[in-house]
Design a protein around this motif. Structure first.
Motif, short mmCIF file in Angstrom:
data_model
loop_
_atom_site.label_atom_id
_atom_site.label_comp_id
_atom_site.label_asym_id
_atom_site.label_seq_id
_atom_site.Cartn_x
_atom_site.Cartn_y
_atom_site.Cartn_z
N ASN A 101 -2.21 115.57 4.71
CA ASN A 101 -3.91 115.55 5.02
C ASN A 101 -4.29 116.95 5.48
O ASN A 101 -5.06 116.64 5.82
N SER A 102 -3.30 117.33 6.21
CA SER A 102 -4.39 118.70 7.14
C SER A 102 -2.76 119.99 6.99
O SER A 102 -1.76 119.17 7.35
N GLY A 103 -3.80 120.81 8.20
CA GLY A 103 -2.49 121.87 7.66
C GLY A 103 -1.61 121.94 9.39
O GLY A 103 -0.31 121.93 9.63
N ALA A 104 -2.30 121.27 10.39
CA ALA A 104 -2.03 120.38 12.25
C ALA A 104 -0.84 119.46 11.61
O ALA A 104 0.56 119.82 11.80
N GLU A 105 -0.99 118.74 11.02
CA GLU A 105 0.25 117.81 10.65
C GLU A 105 1.15 118.20 10.07
O GLU A 105 2.82 118.24 10.29
N ALA A 106 1.19 119.75 8.74
CA ALA A 106 2.22 119.36 8.22
C ALA A 106 2.71 120.17 9.34
O ALA A 106 4.19 120.63 9.09
N ASN A 107 2.11 121.32 10.08
CA ASN A 107 3.11 122.19 10.85
C ASN A 107 4.07 121.25 12.05
O ASN A 107 5.34 121.05 11.99
N GLU A 108 3.07 120.35 12.38
CA GLU A 108 4.24 119.07 13.43
C GLU A 108 5.67 118.27 12.94
O GLU A 108 5.94 118.42 13.08
N SER A 135 -1.17 133.62 17.69
CA SER A 135 -0.68 132.05 16.89
C SER A 135 -1.62 130.91 17.14
O SER A 135 -2.08 130.72 17.86
N PHE A 136 -2.19 130.00 15.54
CA PHE A 136 -2.64 129.52 16.10
C PHE A 136 -2.32 128.16 14.49
O PHE A 136 -2.11 128.51 13.52
N HIS A 137 -1.29 127.33 14.90
CA HIS A 137 -0.89 126.39 14.11
C HIS A 137 -1.73 124.79 14.50
O HIS A 137 -1.47 124.17 13.28
N GLY A 138 -2.81 124.99 14.84
CA GLY A 138 -3.61 123.51 14.78
C GLY A 138 -3.92 122.64 16.10
O GLY A 138 -3.53 123.76 17.37
N ARG A 139 -4.53 121.81 16.47
CA ARG A 139 -4.74 121.37 17.42
C ARG A 139 -4.33 119.76 18.09
O ARG A 139 -5.01 119.11 18.76
N ALA A 187 5.85 130.98 12.61
CA ALA A 187 4.95 132.54 12.14
C ALA A 187 4.06 132.31 11.10
O ALA A 187 4.81 131.53 10.06
N GLU A 188 3.02 132.77 11.35
CA GLU A 188 1.72 133.31 10.17
C GLU A 188 2.24 133.94 9.32
O GLU A 188 1.85 135.20 9.99
N PRO A 189 2.69 134.70 8.39
CA PRO A 189 2.69 135.88 7.72
C PRO A 189 1.68 136.77 8.07
O PRO A 189 1.81 138.08 7.93
N GLY A 192 -4.59 134.23 11.37
CA GLY A 192 -6.01 134.40 10.71
C GLY A 192 -7.08 134.13 12.21
O GLY A 192 -7.53 134.75 12.26
N GLU A 193 -6.99 132.46 12.47
CA GLU A 193 -7.57 132.67 14.11
C GLU A 193 -7.57 133.69 14.95
O GLU A 193 -8.19 133.92 15.84
N GLY A 194 -5.62 134.69 15.23
CA GLY A 194 -5.97 135.07 16.42
C GLY A 194 -6.29 136.44 15.84
O GLY A 194 -6.04 137.41 16.26
N PHE A 220 7.22 129.68 8.06
CA PHE A 220 6.19 129.98 8.01
C PHE A 220 4.57 129.12 7.64
O PHE A 220 4.90 128.22 7.13
N ASP A 221 3.71 129.22 8.73
CA ASP A 221 3.24 128.66 8.17
C ASP A 221 1.62 129.57 7.05
O ASP A 221 1.41 130.67 7.60
N GLU A 222 1.97 128.71 6.35
CA GLU A 222 0.43 129.56 5.32
C GLU A 222 -0.15 128.68 5.02
O GLU A 222 -1.30 128.96 3.97
N VAL A 223 -1.09 128.17 6.13
CA VAL A 223 -2.56 127.47 5.54
C VAL A 223 -3.15 128.19 6.00
O VAL A 223 -3.78 127.78 4.14
N GLN A 224 -3.00 129.39 5.64
CA GLN A 224 -4.43 130.25 5.37
C GLN A 224 -4.31 130.93 5.05
O GLN A 224 -5.17 131.23 4.24
N CYS A 225 -3.29 131.64 5.11
CA CYS A 225 -2.74 132.71 4.19
C CYS A 225 -2.46 132.45 2.80
O CYS A 225 -1.86 133.33 2.10
N ALA A 249 -1.77 123.83 3.70
CA ALA A 249 -3.21 123.06 3.51
C ALA A 249 -4.17 123.51 2.90
O ALA A 249 -4.10 124.01 1.57
N LYS A 250 -5.04 123.64 3.65
CA LYS A 250 -6.88 124.62 3.41
C LYS A 250 -6.85 124.13 1.71
O LYS A 250 -7.73 123.15 1.55
N PRO A 251 -6.88 125.67 0.86
CA PRO A 251 -7.57 125.80 -0.01
C PRO A 251 -6.78 124.05 -1.57
O PRO A 251 -6.99 123.95 -3.14
N1 PLP Z 1 -2.35 126.21 10.68
C1 PLP Z 1 -3.35 127.89 10.80
C2 PLP Z 1 -2.48 128.89 10.24
C3 PLP Z 1 -4.25 127.76 10.21
O1 PLP Z 1 -5.38 128.90 10.34
C4 PLP Z 1 -5.39 126.34 10.79
C5 PLP Z 1 -6.70 126.21 10.14
O2 PLP Z 1 -7.38 127.10 10.93
C6 PLP Z 1 -4.16 125.55 10.86
C7 PLP Z 1 -2.82 125.72 10.85
C8 PLP Z 1 -4.67 123.56 11.33
O3 PLP Z 1 -5.06 122.98 9.60
P1 PLP Z 1 -6.66 121.68 9.94
O4 PLP Z 1 -7.21 122.27 10.51
O5 PLP Z 1 -6.52 121.50 8.58
O6 PLP Z 1 -5.59 120.82 10.81
#
Ligand code: PLP
Length: 392
Positions: A101-108, A135-139, A187-189, A192-194, A220-225, A249-251
């Motif tokens: 349901n979200s990017g953080a969940e996918a990464n975990e 890096s940014f992979h979620g909260r 790694a995020e290719p 984004g947030e960084g 590869f975390d392609e949640v944003q890219c 995730a995102k789009p």
């Molecule tokens: N991974 C990346 C690269 C992100 O940019 C984000 C959110 O900005 C996340 C993970 C976390 O996604 P979510 O906010 O859907 O948990």
């Protein structure tokens, strides 16, 4: 230029610094506020609204999907999720897909899958997850442990153990792999947030070789890219390397919450029923919508336009960085750009909003642009002109 004070939002928990803007509607790449003012949107709801606002096909698919099944749980099978998994597999290195349901969940989920695979194919001590500087992979606790933002981490220690940050440097990563305790590197290719940092194709290729040589999974975390934002369906295509797992995730579902993990055959073969689960993941409604989004974002003409218009946008920002003393370097690819400013980025975000353009920040001194992927060259030019005006 001063940053506008955030508004109080009543009973909502004040975890967001919201701008004083009440959005009531949107059309194409524009949003309208409660006073009837129109804004050109270069945030896309933080890389979510790739198709902009009110896309007629998206509205139609949501309407028809709403008349069918919304949710039945993963106790049973439904066709839209299977179709979506097939579509993502057919476009990628993967053999299987897990929906959440979200990017953080996918990464975990990838951290769990990496440990399950590593324990099955190697030994019980290879459990660590490494994430890169910036890096940014979620909260959530696991994804936050993999996120290099001290201010986000410090108040919530202890974070999940066995997850650490390593320098964005091949020798440093090699040093960390030598002990034989690492299960995966994430790694995020494009970070984004960084600060919108495009990892060089040579770096990604070296990372691939290194992880393969040490029997470590590459995620590869392609949640944003991912999903067209860089001008190819997956960002990794441009580096010519394939990961072992990839997160989206995102789009993915046109603004509905959805995440996905794509897994290689080797890793998928080690996952057993009961290893992971989520109540809502891959339900028929959200998957029907995602099938439409994936089809639209696979369109070669759309991806061509993102590549060529994105290169043009980058050239405009680079030129601003050369001409305007308040602008430093510009970095990015496709419709994902950042530029460093000498003043706080929040001031630029506020001034742009006052001038009718919505942008966001990525760190204290980086302004980030994430236009909808349907934005035309003229719309990009309109945004660039506003930025030039306020930054001059
Ligand atoms: N991974 C990346 C690269 C992100 O940019 C984000 C959110 O900005 C996340 C993970 C976390 O996604 P979510 O906010 O859907 O948990």
């Amino acid at each position: 230029m001063t940053a506008i004070a955030p508004v109080s939002t009543d009973a909502l928990l004040p975890v967001y610094r919201r701008l004083p803007l009440e959005i009531v509607s949107g059309s194409g790449v524009r949003l309208t506020d409660a006073e009837g003012r129109s804004y050109l949107d270069f945030t896309s709801g933080i890389a979510v609204n790739a198709l902009g606002y009110g896309d007629p096909g998206l509205v139609d698919v949501m309407r028809s999907a709403a008349e069918g099944l919304i949710h039945v749980s993963n106790l049973y099978s439904t066709a839209p999720g299977r179709t979506l998994a097939d579509a993502l597999v057919s476009k990628s290195f993967a053999s299987n897909v897990f929906f959440c349901n979200s990017g953080a969940e996918a990464n975990e989920a990838t951290f769990k899958f990496a440990r399950r695979w590593s324990r099955t194919t190697r030994d019980a001590s290879a459990v660590e997850i490494l994430a890169l500087r910036g890096s940014f992979h979620g909260r959530l606790f696991g994804s936050l442990a993999a996120t290099d933002r001290p201010a986000y981490r410090a108040p919530f220690r202890p974070l999940a153990p066995g997850i650490s940050i390593v320098e964005r440097d091949i020798d440093a990563i090699e040093g960390a792999l030598l002990g034989g305790t690492v299960a995966a590197v994430i790694a995020e290719p494009v970070q984004g947030e960084g600060g919108v940092r495009v990892l060089a194709p040579e770096f990604l290729r070296a990372l691939r070789q290194l992880t393969r040589a040490h029997g470590v999974a590459l995620i590869f975390d392609e949640v944003q890219c991912g999903l067209g934002r860089t001008g190819t369906f997956f960002a990794y295509e441009q580096a010519g390397v394939e990961p072992d797992m990839l997160t989206l995730a995102k789009p993915l579902a046109g603004g509905l919450p959805m995440g996905a993990v794509l897994l290689s055959e080797e890793i998928a073969a080690t996952i057993k029923p009961g290893d992971h689960a989520t109540t809502f993941g891959g339900g028929p409604f959200v998957s029907s919508v995602a099938n439409y989004v994936v089809e639209r974002l696979s369109d070669p003409d759309l991806l061509d336009a993102v590549r060529s218009n994105g290169a043009w946008l980058g050239s405009q920002l680079t030129s601003m960085a050369q001409r305007l003393p308040s602008v430093r370097a510009a970095r990015g690819i496709g419709y994902m750009w950042g530029f460093d400013v000498t003043i706080p980025a929040a001031q630029v975000v506020s001034a742009a909003m006052e001038a009718g353009l919505l942008v966001c920040s990525a760190g204290e001194h980086t302004v980030r642009l994430l236009p909808p992927l349907v934005a035309t060259r003229d719309e990009l030019a309109e945004g660039v002109a506003i930025l030039e005006d306020i930054l001059r």
